[in-house]
Scaffold this active site. Sequence first.
Site, PDB file in Angstrom:
ATOM      1  N   LYS A  61      -9.018  -5.828 -21.085  1.00 43.80           N
ATOM      2  CA  LYS A  61      -7.919  -6.236 -20.202  1.00 43.80           C
ATOM      3  C   LYS A  61      -8.443  -6.516 -18.795  1.00 43.80           C
ATOM      4  CE  LYS A  61      -4.008  -3.684 -22.241  1.00 43.80           C
ATOM      5  NZ  LYS A  61      -2.995  -2.628 -21.969  1.00 43.80           N
ATOM      6  N   ALA A  82      -5.157  -0.343 -17.748  1.00 48.47           N
ATOM      7  CA  ALA A  82      -5.005   0.892 -18.525  1.00 48.47           C
ATOM      8  C   ALA A  82      -4.360   0.592 -19.866  1.00 48.47           C
ATOM      9  CB  ALA A  82      -4.160   1.905 -17.755  1.00 48.47           C
ATOM     10  N   ASP A  83      -4.532   1.497 -20.803  1.00 51.38           N
ATOM     11  CA  ASP A  83      -3.867   1.396 -22.097  1.00 51.38           C
ATOM     12  C   ASP A  83      -3.571   2.811 -22.589  1.00 51.38           C
ATOM     13  OD1 ASP A  83      -3.076  -0.673 -24.162  1.00 51.38           O
ATOM     14  OD2 ASP A  83      -4.142   0.758 -25.414  1.00 51.38           O
ATOM     15  N   THR A  84      -2.361   3.018 -23.102  1.00 47.54           N
ATOM     16  CA  THR A  84      -1.919   4.348 -23.527  1.00 47.54           C
ATOM     17  C   THR A  84      -1.568   4.341 -25.010  1.00 47.54           C
ATOM     18  OG1 THR A  84      -1.030   4.811 -21.319  1.00 47.54           O
ATOM     19  CG2 THR A  84      -0.239   6.189 -23.128  1.00 47.54           C
ATOM     20  N   GLY A 129      -6.692   5.175 -21.518  1.00 54.41           N
ATOM     21  CA  GLY A 129      -7.952   4.684 -20.978  1.00 54.41           C
ATOM     22  C   GLY A 129      -7.669   3.945 -19.685  1.00 54.41           C
TER      23      GLY A 129
END
Length: 213
Positions: A61, A82-84, A129
């Site tokens: 991303k 970010a990624d959740t 992350g």
Amino acid sequence: MTLPRIILGSRSPRRNELLRQLLPETQIEVIPPADPEEPGFELLHDLDAIQQQLISICTAKNEDVFQQVQSTGDDSIPILTADTIVVVERESVGLVVVGQPPETSDWQETVREWFLNDYAGSTHQVLTGVCLRVNQRVMVQTAETRVTFHDSEYVRERLDWYLSTRESCGKAGGYAIQGAGSIFVNRIEGSLSNVVGLPLETVFEMLKRSQIV
């Protein structure tokens, strides 16, 4: 004094709201990744492999947004992505990443299964992350929060009502801890903001090390 800008590479209004708790709104520019597609976790049942995939996603991303701003000639602005994900443990296969509910008419049955079989009376993990690019230097960290739901009877009695609110739609894991979904939560261990979508403690330390705050 003019504050330095930072780009938030995200389509999530929740991440934008959270980042505004650390930085003035005028300092934040939102540029979502151009490619909405992300690798899946379907074949990953080991925590290390899941975390590596999560890091790969938030890094990709960041690179996507970097390529967008690089084309304008202004590639010195810090970029945060970010990624959740929500990770549950199932006896048959081990760890499983639970995504967003399907965008089909049977989404309620999927969320019902998660709540009753994966969450009720159990503890699951929420992992995020985070990737921060500053002057060509890329930093990546992960944050973990453990979330424990109330017992099965408690969840079952309230689940029909919760599904009727449609809050599950578009939410990782099918619930919003900052919304009505909080009624199911008995205990959390770790960052609350991480479960919402951006671990502010982790992000603050990354911004501090980069002298952005």
